[in-house]
Design an enzyme around this catalytic site. Structure first.
Site, PDB file in Angstrom:
ATOM      1  N   TYR A 131      -1.176  -0.976  10.387  1.00 27.27           N
ATOM      2  CA  TYR A 131      -1.446  -1.253   8.959  1.00 27.27           C
ATOM      3  C   TYR A 131      -0.288  -0.737   8.104  1.00 27.27           C
ATOM      4  O   TYR A 131       0.272  -1.453   7.278  1.00 27.27           O
ATOM      5  CB  TYR A 131      -2.754  -0.580   8.545  1.00 27.27           C
ATOM      6  CG  TYR A 131      -3.082  -0.727   7.073  1.00 27.27           C
ATOM      7  CD1 TYR A 131      -3.481  -1.950   6.557  1.00 27.27           C
ATOM      8  CD2 TYR A 131      -2.977   0.357   6.194  1.00 27.27           C
ATOM      9  CE1 TYR A 131      -3.777  -2.106   5.209  1.00 27.27           C
ATOM     10  CE2 TYR A 131      -3.276   0.213   4.843  1.00 27.27           C
ATOM     11  CZ  TYR A 131      -3.678  -1.021   4.360  1.00 27.27           C
ATOM     12  OH  TYR A 131      -3.952  -1.174   3.020  1.00 27.27           O
ATOM     13  N   SER A 175       0.864  -1.182   0.000  1.00 27.89           N
ATOM     14  CA  SER A 175       0.000   0.000   0.000  1.00 27.89           C
ATOM     15  C   SER A 175       0.901   1.233   0.000  1.00 27.89           C
ATOM     16  O   SER A 175       2.026   1.185   0.517  1.00 27.89           O
ATOM     17  CB  SER A 175      -0.860   0.000   1.265  1.00 27.89           C
ATOM     18  OG  SER A 175      -1.421   1.273   1.474  1.00 27.89           O
TER      19      SER A 175
HETATM   20  N1  LIG Z   1      -8.684  -0.279  -1.265  1.00 22.61           N
HETATM   21  C1  LIG Z   1      -7.664   0.532  -1.101  1.00 22.61           C
HETATM   22  O1  LIG Z   1      -7.812   1.772  -1.131  1.00 22.61           O
HETATM   23  C2  LIG Z   1      -6.293  -0.031  -0.893  1.00 22.61           C
HETATM   24  C3  LIG Z   1      -5.209   0.864  -0.902  1.00 22.61           C
HETATM   25  C4  LIG Z   1      -3.941   0.341  -0.692  1.00 22.61           C
HETATM   26  C5  LIG Z   1      -3.756  -1.013  -0.515  1.00 22.61           C
HETATM   27  N2  LIG Z   1      -4.804  -1.849  -0.507  1.00 22.61           N
HETATM   28  C6  LIG Z   1      -4.544  -3.271  -0.296  1.00 22.61           C
HETATM   29  O2  LIG Z   1      -5.173  -4.014  -1.322  1.00 22.61           O
HETATM   30  C7  LIG Z   1      -5.525  -5.305  -0.844  1.00 22.61           C
HETATM   31  C8  LIG Z   1      -6.985  -5.590  -1.168  1.00 22.61           C
HETATM   32  O3  LIG Z   1      -7.783  -4.623  -0.524  1.00 22.61           O
HETATM   33  P1  LIG Z   1      -9.293  -4.324  -0.955  1.00 22.61           P
HETATM   34  O4  LIG Z   1      -9.476  -2.878  -0.750  1.00 22.61           O
HETATM   35  O5  LIG Z   1      -9.599  -4.915  -2.273  1.00 22.61           O
HETATM   36  O6  LIG Z   1     -10.080  -5.113   0.210  1.00 22.61           O
HETATM   37  P2  LIG Z   1     -11.583  -5.629   0.275  1.00 22.61           P
HETATM   38  O7  LIG Z   1     -12.421  -4.996  -0.752  1.00 22.61           O
HETATM   39  O8  LIG Z   1     -11.953  -5.508   1.708  1.00 22.61           O
HETATM   40  O9  LIG Z   1     -11.448  -7.190  -0.117  1.00 22.61           O
HETATM   41  C9  LIG Z   1     -10.727  -8.035   0.710  1.00 22.61           C
HETATM   42  C10 LIG Z   1     -10.746  -9.454   0.182  1.00 22.61           C
HETATM   43  O10 LIG Z   1      -9.951 -10.235   1.092  1.00 22.61           O
HETATM   44  C11 LIG Z   1     -10.748 -11.267   1.673  1.00 22.61           C
HETATM   45  N3  LIG Z   1     -10.402 -11.428   3.068  1.00 22.61           N
HETATM   46  C12 LIG Z   1     -10.455 -10.504   4.067  1.00 22.61           C
HETATM   47  N4  LIG Z   1     -10.051 -11.043   5.225  1.00 22.61           N
HETATM   48  C13 LIG Z   1      -9.736 -12.324   4.958  1.00 22.61           C
HETATM   49  C14 LIG Z   1      -9.273 -13.391   5.750  1.00 22.61           C
HETATM   50  N5  LIG Z   1      -9.063 -13.266   7.065  1.00 22.61           N
HETATM   51  N6  LIG Z   1      -9.028 -14.567   5.164  1.00 22.61           N
HETATM   52  C15 LIG Z   1      -9.268 -14.743   3.855  1.00 22.61           C
HETATM   53  N7  LIG Z   1      -9.716 -13.778   3.042  1.00 22.61           N
HETATM   54  C16 LIG Z   1      -9.961 -12.587   3.588  1.00 22.61           C
HETATM   55  C17 LIG Z   1     -12.188 -10.829   1.500  1.00 22.61           C
HETATM   56  O11 LIG Z   1     -13.020 -11.961   1.456  1.00 22.61           O
HETATM   57  P3  LIG Z   1     -14.278 -12.112   2.428  1.00 22.61           P
HETATM   58  O12 LIG Z   1     -15.231 -11.040   2.025  1.00 22.61           O
HETATM   59  O13 LIG Z   1     -14.787 -13.462   2.228  1.00 22.61           O
HETATM   60  O14 LIG Z   1     -13.741 -11.885   3.801  1.00 22.61           O
HETATM   61  C18 LIG Z   1     -12.110 -10.090   0.154  1.00 22.61           C
HETATM   62  O15 LIG Z   1     -12.149 -11.023  -0.895  1.00 22.61           O
HETATM   63  C19 LIG Z   1      -5.222  -5.297   0.663  1.00 22.61           C
HETATM   64  O16 LIG Z   1      -3.983  -5.916   0.882  1.00 22.61           O
HETATM   65  C20 LIG Z   1      -5.136  -3.812   0.994  1.00 22.61           C
HETATM   66  O17 LIG Z   1      -4.310  -3.570   2.093  1.00 22.61           O
HETATM   67  C21 LIG Z   1      -6.084  -1.398  -0.684  1.00 22.61           C
END
Ligand SMILES: NC(=O)c1ccc[n+]([C@@H]2O[C@H](COP(=O)([O-])OP(=O)(O)OC[C@H]3O[C@@H](n4cnc5c(N)ncnc54)[C@H](OP(=O)(O)O)[C@@H]3O)[C@@H](O)[C@H]2O)c1
Length: 302
Positions: free
Chosen positions: A191, A178
């Site tokens: 985080y 991130s």
């Molecule tokens: N969105 C942003 O602005 C942003 C910015 C920088 C970095 N990131 C990084 O990008 C990555 C994805 O983020 P996102 O925003 O796409 O998140 P998200 O929309 O919350 O999706 C998270 C995914 O991970 C799964 N997940 C969560 N907890 C889990 C667990 N304990 N075990 C197995 N699966 C799990 C969820 O499945 P379930 O629904 O089944 O739990 C879902 O498929 C992360 O590493 C985050 O730190 C995101």
């Protein structure tokens, strides 16, 4: 300073500027061509956290590029829905593995689920953040919070040794860190630190395994519209996961560490190269404080 020395400095600056711009054109305009294709890397792409947000967008985009997809996530129902949708839309095979990355005993199950597959791409995407910005010592249920964030954000990425190196002969590993791992983000300290770990880990591994034909990239997005960010409306600087992933995949093989999306690269440059660290820290703290105040006020009201 002599005239010759001045001319040398000017020429060197001009050469640096031109080479940076050429590199920018190569990364952001030309892209990596057809590198991210199943025919080039191997039949299967494995994506963790694949049922929502950025992970789901990776699974779909890689399927569109011809990869068969292994979806790994927590909820079997969601896995079934995404896998069915991908199979019917892109006509590729899929496989699902349900695993909660909050636990550390899941890796043998994942390993046996992947045994025998020709894996070309691994996207270590699963990750969790805070439900709201908070002072470290005030985080509710802090012991389990620390444990689960470390397991999900850090241990999952380290376990690539089991998942990928045993099955990959060449290929690509994308570790989703991130932008908040590029500098400390107070009030999201754990985080931000976990993502800094992912970034360092990826860059170290990249140097170790480059000569063995495995590309390892640290991916550092700023905000993307997902459940985790709680942002719904896309703008130029906050893309949808689909727009982000399409842009990000063009940077693979060209950048070891990438913000993945041109407006994010500009933001990364401004925050790390242009702003003094002290000023940045103060600014990020003030944003966190106002988000925290808004969250707590809402909680009180409702
Ligand atoms: N969105 C942003 O602005 C942003 C910015 C920088 C970095 N990131 C990084 O990008 C990555 C994805 O983020 P996102 O925003 O796409 O998140 P998200 O929309 O919350 O999706 C998270 C995914 O991970 C799964 N997940 C969560 N907890 C889990 C667990 N304990 N075990 C197995 N699966 C799990 C969820 O499945 P379930 O629904 O089944 O739990 C879902 O498929 C992360 O590493 C985050 O730190 C995101």
């Amino acid at each position: 300073m002599t005239d010759e020395a001045n001319i040398f400095i000017i020429i060197r600056q001009a050469a640096l500027t031109i080479s940076h711009q050429l590199l920018g054109i190569r990364v952001w305009i030309v892209g990596n061509g057809n590198l991210m294709q199943a025919t080039k890397l191997g039949k299967w792409a494995v994506v963790t956290g694949a049922t929502d947000g950025i992970g789901k967008a990776y699974a779909e985009e890689l399927a569109r590029r011809g990869f068969a997809i292994v979806l790994i996530s927590r909820t079997q129902e969601k896995l079934d829905d995404v896998s069915k949708a991908i199979e019917s839309k892109y006509n590729v095979e899929t496989k699902t593995i349900s695993a909660d990355f909050g636990s550390v005993d899941i890796y043998p199950k994942i390993e046996s689920g992947l045994a025998g597959l020709e894996i070309g791409v691994l996207v270590n995407n699963v990750g969790v953040s805070y439900s709201y910005p908070e002072f470290f010592l005030n985080i509710p249920d802090i012991d389990s919070f620390i444990n689960s964030m470390i397991n999900i954000n850090i241990t999952s990425v380290c376990q690539v040794r089991e998942i990928s190196f045993s099955f990959m002969s060449k290929g690509v590993i994308l570790n989703v860190a991130s932008a908040s791992g590029m500098y400390p983000v107070p009030l999201l300290t754990l985080y931000s630190s976990s993502k800094a770990f992912v970034d360092f880990f990826s860059r170290g591994l990249e140097a170790e395994y480059k000569s063995k034909g495995i590309i390892i990239q640290s991916v550092l997005p700023f905000y993307v519209t997902t459940k985790l960010s709680k942002i719904r409306r896309a703008t130029l600087d906050i893309p949808t996961p689909e727009r982000y992933v399409k842009a990000q995949l063009s940077t693979v093989g060209l950048q070891t560490q990438s913000n993945g999306y041109f407006p994010h690269a500009v933001m990364g440059w401004v925050t790390t190269a242009l702003l003094p660290a002290k000023l940045l820290n103060k600014y990020v703290m003030s944003v966190g404080l106002s988000q925290r105040a808004r969250y707590l006020k809402k909680q009180k009201q409702g």
